[in-house]
Scaffold this active site. Structure first.
Site, PDB file in Angstrom:
ATOM      1  N   ASP A  96      47.496  -1.518  45.846  1.00 48.61           N
ATOM      2  CA  ASP A  96      47.789  -1.244  44.432  1.00 48.61           C
ATOM      3  C   ASP A  96      47.812   0.231  44.061  1.00 48.61           C
ATOM      4  OD1 ASP A  96      45.153  -0.521  44.619  1.00 48.61           O
ATOM      5  OD2 ASP A  96      44.382  -2.321  43.643  1.00 48.61           O
ATOM      6  N   GLU A 118      47.644  -7.648  50.923  1.00 52.69           N
ATOM      7  CA  GLU A 118      46.638  -7.708  49.845  1.00 52.69           C
ATOM      8  C   GLU A 118      47.339  -7.985  48.503  1.00 52.69           C
ATOM      9  OE1 GLU A 118      42.876  -5.225  50.014  1.00 52.69           O
ATOM     10  OE2 GLU A 118      43.535  -4.679  48.009  1.00 52.69           O
ATOM     11  N   GLU A 132      46.160   0.629  38.742  1.00 54.86           N
ATOM     12  CA  GLU A 132      46.315  -0.302  39.872  1.00 54.86           C
ATOM     13  C   GLU A 132      46.821  -1.684  39.461  1.00 54.86           C
ATOM     14  OE1 GLU A 132      43.666   1.643  39.357  1.00 54.86           O
ATOM     15  OE2 GLU A 132      43.633   2.964  41.102  1.00 54.86           O
ATOM     16  N   HIS A 208      34.755   6.412  41.861  1.00 53.77           N
ATOM     17  CA  HIS A 208      35.934   7.284  41.799  1.00 53.77           C
ATOM     18  C   HIS A 208      37.038   6.830  40.858  1.00 53.77           C
ATOM     19  CE1 HIS A 208      37.544   4.168  44.483  1.00 53.77           C
ATOM     20  NE2 HIS A 208      38.727   4.563  44.059  1.00 53.77           N
ATOM     21  N   ARG A 210      39.871   6.007  38.192  1.00 52.93           N
ATOM     22  CA  ARG A 210      40.440   6.763  37.066  1.00 52.93           C
ATOM     23  C   ARG A 210      39.965   6.242  35.713  1.00 52.93           C
ATOM     24  NH1 ARG A 210      44.429   8.755  40.304  1.00 52.93           N
ATOM     25  NH2 ARG A 210      45.517  10.602  39.567  1.00 52.93           N
ATOM     26  N   HIS A 241      33.801  11.385  46.534  1.00 54.26           N
ATOM     27  CA  HIS A 241      35.267  11.444  46.627  1.00 54.26           C
ATOM     28  C   HIS A 241      35.730  12.881  46.364  1.00 54.26           C
ATOM     29  CE1 HIS A 241      39.442  10.673  45.501  1.00 54.26           C
ATOM     30  NE2 HIS A 241      39.317   9.404  45.857  1.00 54.26           N
TER      31      HIS A 241
HETATM   32  C1  UD1 Z   1      43.757   6.799  44.620  1.00 53.60           C
HETATM   33  C2  UD1 Z   1      44.392   5.524  44.074  1.00 53.60           C
HETATM   34  C3  UD1 Z   1      43.321   4.468  43.811  1.00 53.60           C
HETATM   35  C4  UD1 Z   1      42.438   4.266  45.025  1.00 53.60           C
HETATM   36  C5  UD1 Z   1      41.899   5.587  45.513  1.00 53.60           C
HETATM   37  C6  UD1 Z   1      41.131   5.398  46.798  1.00 53.60           C
HETATM   38  C7  UD1 Z   1      46.371   5.819  42.652  1.00 53.60           C
HETATM   39  C8  UD1 Z   1      46.880   6.143  41.299  1.00 53.60           C
HETATM   40  N1  UD1 Z   1      45.052   5.825  42.802  1.00 53.60           N
HETATM   41  O1  UD1 Z   1      42.941   7.310  43.567  1.00 53.60           O
HETATM   42  O2  UD1 Z   1      43.952   3.243  43.492  1.00 53.60           O
HETATM   43  O3  UD1 Z   1      41.368   3.431  44.663  1.00 53.60           O
HETATM   44  O4  UD1 Z   1      42.993   6.483  45.766  1.00 53.60           O
HETATM   45  O5  UD1 Z   1      40.290   6.467  47.051  1.00 53.60           O
HETATM   46  O6  UD1 Z   1      47.144   5.576  43.543  1.00 53.60           O
HETATM   47  N2  UD1 Z   1      41.867  14.659  46.977  1.00 53.60           N
HETATM   48  C9  UD1 Z   1      41.702  15.595  47.962  1.00 53.60           C
HETATM   49  N3  UD1 Z   1      41.760  15.190  49.267  1.00 53.60           N
HETATM   50  C10 UD1 Z   1      41.946  13.896  49.620  1.00 53.60           C
HETATM   51  C11 UD1 Z   1      42.096  12.946  48.610  1.00 53.60           C
HETATM   52  C12 UD1 Z   1      42.070  13.336  47.280  1.00 53.60           C
HETATM   53  O7  UD1 Z   1      41.517  16.770  47.698  1.00 53.60           O
HETATM   54  O8  UD1 Z   1      41.964  13.597  50.826  1.00 53.60           O
HETATM   55  C13 UD1 Z   1      41.818  15.081  45.567  1.00 53.60           C
HETATM   56  C14 UD1 Z   1      43.089  15.824  45.130  1.00 53.60           C
HETATM   57  O9  UD1 Z   1      42.744  16.842  44.240  1.00 53.60           O
HETATM   58  C15 UD1 Z   1      43.847  14.726  44.386  1.00 53.60           C
HETATM   59  C16 UD1 Z   1      42.693  13.974  43.732  1.00 53.60           C
HETATM   60  O10 UD1 Z   1      41.673  13.955  44.720  1.00 53.60           O
HETATM   61  O11 UD1 Z   1      44.768  15.249  43.458  1.00 53.60           O
HETATM   62  C17 UD1 Z   1      42.991  12.574  43.271  1.00 53.60           C
HETATM   63  O12 UD1 Z   1      43.665  11.818  44.267  1.00 53.60           O
HETATM   64  P1  UD1 Z   1      44.610  10.574  43.806  1.00 53.60           P
HETATM   65  O13 UD1 Z   1      45.177   9.942  45.021  1.00 53.60           O
HETATM   66  O14 UD1 Z   1      45.540  11.029  42.765  1.00 53.60           O
HETATM   67  O15 UD1 Z   1      43.606   9.617  43.058  1.00 53.60           O
HETATM   68  P2  UD1 Z   1      42.368   8.780  43.587  1.00 53.60           P
HETATM   69  O16 UD1 Z   1      41.334   8.774  42.534  1.00 53.60           O
HETATM   70  O17 UD1 Z   1      42.011   9.211  44.944  1.00 53.60           O
HETATM   71  N1  UDP Z   2      35.091   4.771  52.613  1.00 54.23           N
HETATM   72  C1  UDP Z   2      34.925   5.683  53.635  1.00 54.23           C
HETATM   73  N2  UDP Z   2      34.226   6.842  53.377  1.00 54.23           N
HETATM   74  C2  UDP Z   2      33.701   7.113  52.173  1.00 54.23           C
HETATM   75  C3  UDP Z   2      33.888   6.176  51.115  1.00 54.23           C
HETATM   76  C4  UDP Z   2      34.611   5.019  51.373  1.00 54.23           C
HETATM   77  O1  UDP Z   2      35.371   5.464  54.767  1.00 54.23           O
HETATM   78  O2  UDP Z   2      33.075   8.168  52.021  1.00 54.23           O
HETATM   79  C5  UDP Z   2      35.843   3.539  52.890  1.00 54.23           C
HETATM   80  C6  UDP Z   2      35.158   2.252  52.482  1.00 54.23           C
HETATM   81  O3  UDP Z   2      34.318   1.753  53.494  1.00 54.23           O
HETATM   82  C7  UDP Z   2      36.345   1.345  52.217  1.00 54.23           C
HETATM   83  C8  UDP Z   2      37.390   2.290  51.654  1.00 54.23           C
HETATM   84  O4  UDP Z   2      37.008   3.592  52.102  1.00 54.23           O
HETATM   85  O5  UDP Z   2      36.867   0.803  53.417  1.00 54.23           O
HETATM   86  C9  UDP Z   2      37.397   2.217  50.161  1.00 54.23           C
HETATM   87  O6  UDP Z   2      38.075   3.296  49.661  1.00 54.23           O
HETATM   88  P1  UDP Z   2      37.943   3.770  48.165  1.00 54.23           P
HETATM   89  O7  UDP Z   2      36.619   3.363  47.619  1.00 54.23           O
HETATM   90  O8  UDP Z   2      38.316   5.195  48.148  1.00 54.23           O
HETATM   91  O9  UDP Z   2      39.137   2.986  47.444  1.00 54.23           O
HETATM   92  P2  UDP Z   2      39.292   1.538  46.803  1.00 54.23           P
HETATM   93  O10 UDP Z   2      38.891   0.510  47.794  1.00 54.23           O
HETATM   94  O11 UDP Z   2      38.459   1.521  45.556  1.00 54.23           O
HETATM   95  O12 UDP Z   2      40.738   1.483  46.449  1.00 54.23           O
END
Ligand code: UD1
Ligand code: UDP
Length: 380
Positions: A96, A118, A132, A208, A210, A241
């Site tokens: 999602d 999923e 999502e 984490h 939004r 995160h």
């Molecule tokens: C995204 C997904 C969310 C999912 C989550 C898993 C969307 C809109 N959201 O949210 O559904 O639950 O991933 O974690 O698709 N960043 C880094 N390095 C990384 C990853 C992220 O620096 O490796 C920082 C960046 O500044 C980035 C911000 O995190 O802009 C947010 O990342 P983003 O993918 O937009 O949103 P998530 O909250 O991670």
């Molecule tokens: N996870 C990880 N390291 C972390 C936090 C989460 O490997 O520091 C793994 C966790 O075990 C799960 C997945 O990441 O498999 C979940 O990701 P996240 O919580 O970012 O996203 P969501 O499932 O809410 O979309």
């Protein structure tokens, strides 16, 4: 021979698609290709490394503090060239995220069938989880094949009028978990080897989402601070995160407490093995809500709703909401009242039996006429 391209971009998609990419790679009549948008960069790369996956295409779209607009636009336009060059017979997307939706839309524009892994999770609240709920609903409309983890997920699709190409497979995260958790695992993060998992209670925290940005996240962090202060015998381990919004919220509320450990995101092997040793999980994550029950760990969900009601029904997951007082009280109860804890601490597996990837690969072969019968549904 058919060409199947798996498209993903964030940490959870990668963890849940990795075992499927490997299963597809083992099939003689499938050429398995992998395209990452890199909506996440560092958090994606640690997963690719842990599962020894090398993508065929990498769109490298991530920006600091990226918006929903830029993720979607960059992923969509980036996919055009990839699809024109690779010309897959099927595109697989997962879950999602914005990558999921953009990947499915790009495949639709190229008139390539889409498989949604999923599929069928719903809250029926379009703003929670945001974005999502809309991403997965739109992806469901775009998809031709729907791989639902559970019966409830399948029933959601049936109610929405989606009857064709629906399979009940279990969640691939349970397949991943089978390969990662080891009783003799040694962490490479020194703190995690030093923690006293039997003498002290280790609480694993992640947060984490939004829709929790702003006041809800502040309330959650305040509850965590009070828990750490009032229960000094408890250790809170919180891999934060990399989102700057989350980093700021966590550090501004929780820095300076001896029993709160704000650490870098863990790689998936460390995360799963830490969860296996932890006492309790507090999280707003989707994936953790599926993994922790399989490992027998009670979970308090830091959200108002969940699209994963199965473990709530089984009694191992409880919705705690985002109010400071409720989160604090529910967590404290589980840490102090043995009977409440024991009631929740049972290993249950409503999300899968570890064979989801095999069923998905079989279903794909069936769809393309490479096998006579569809896979048997997962009955859990
Ligand atoms: C995204 C997904 C969310 C999912 C989550 C898993 C969307 C809109 N959201 O949210 O559904 O639950 O991933 O974690 O698709 N960043 C880094 N390095 C990384 C990853 C992220 O620096 O490796 C920082 C960046 O500044 C980035 C911000 O995190 O802009 C947010 O990342 P983003 O993918 O937009 O949103 P998530 O909250 O991670
Ligand atoms: N996870 C990880 N390291 C972390 C936090 C989460 O490997 O520091 C793994 C966790 O075990 C799960 C997945 O990441 O498999 C979940 O990701 P996240 O919580 O970012 O996203 P969501 O499932 O809410 O979309």
């Amino acid at each position: 021979m058919i060409k199947v391209m798996s498209v993903f971009g964030t940490r959870p998609e990668a963890i849940k698609m990795a075992p499927l990419v490997k299963e597809l790679g083992r099939r003689a009549e499938i050429q398995s290709l992998c395209c990452v948008t890199a909506q996440h960069r560092q958090m994606l790369d640690t997963v690719l490394e842990a599962f020894s996956l090398t993508p065929d295409y990498d769109l490298n779209i991530m920006e600091a503090r990226q918006s929903l607009y830029t993720i979607t636009a960059k992923a969509l336009t980036g996919m055009q060239g990839v699809l024109e060059e690779a010309r897959p017979d099927l595109v697989l997307v997962h879950g999602d995220t914005s990558t999921t939706f953009a990947g499915a839309l790009a495949a639709f524009y190229a008139q390539i069938p889409v498989g949604h892994v999923e599929a069928g999770l719903r809250t029926y609240d379009r703003y929670s989880p945001f974005p999502e709920e809309m991403n997965r609903t739109l992806t469901g409309d775009l998809a031709d094949l729907h791989f639902c983890p559970t019966a409830a997920n399948r029933d959601n699709l049936l109610r929405e009028g989606i009857h064709q190409g629906v399979f009940r497979t279990g969640n691939t995260v349970i397949d991943a978990l089978k390969t990662t958790v080891r009783p003799d695992f040694t962490f490479h993060t020194p703190l995690l080897n030093q923690l006293d998992y039997t003498g002290r209670r280790v609480v694993l925290v992640t947060c984490h989402r939004r829709e929790n940005y702003g006041p809800p996240m502040a309330h959650i962090m305040s509850a965590l601070r009070r828990l750490a202060q009032d229960l000094p015998e408890v250790e809170l381990v919180y891999p934060v995160h990399l989102s700057p919004v989350v980093q700021e919220a966590a550090h501004s509320h929780l820095d300076g407490l001896a029993n709160v450990h704000l650490i870098e995101p863990l790689d998936v092997l460390e995360m799963h093995n830490l969860m296996a040793r932890a006492y309790l999980v507090l999280t707003d994550s989707g994936g953790l809500q599926e993994e922790a029950p399989a490992l027998g760990k009670p979970v308090l969900v830091l959200r108002r709703e969940t699209e994963r009601p199965e473990a709530v029904a089984a009694g191992t997951v409880r919705l705690a909401g985002t109010e400071e007082e409720t989160v604090y009280a529910l967590a404290r109860e589980l840490l102090e009242d043995r009977a409440s804890y024991e009631k929740m601490a049972r290993a249950v597996n409503p999300y899968g039996d570890g064979w989801a990837c095999r069923r998905i690969a079989d279903a794909i072969e069936y769809r393309f006429g490479l096998r006579d019968d569809p896979p048997e549904d997962w009955q859990g």
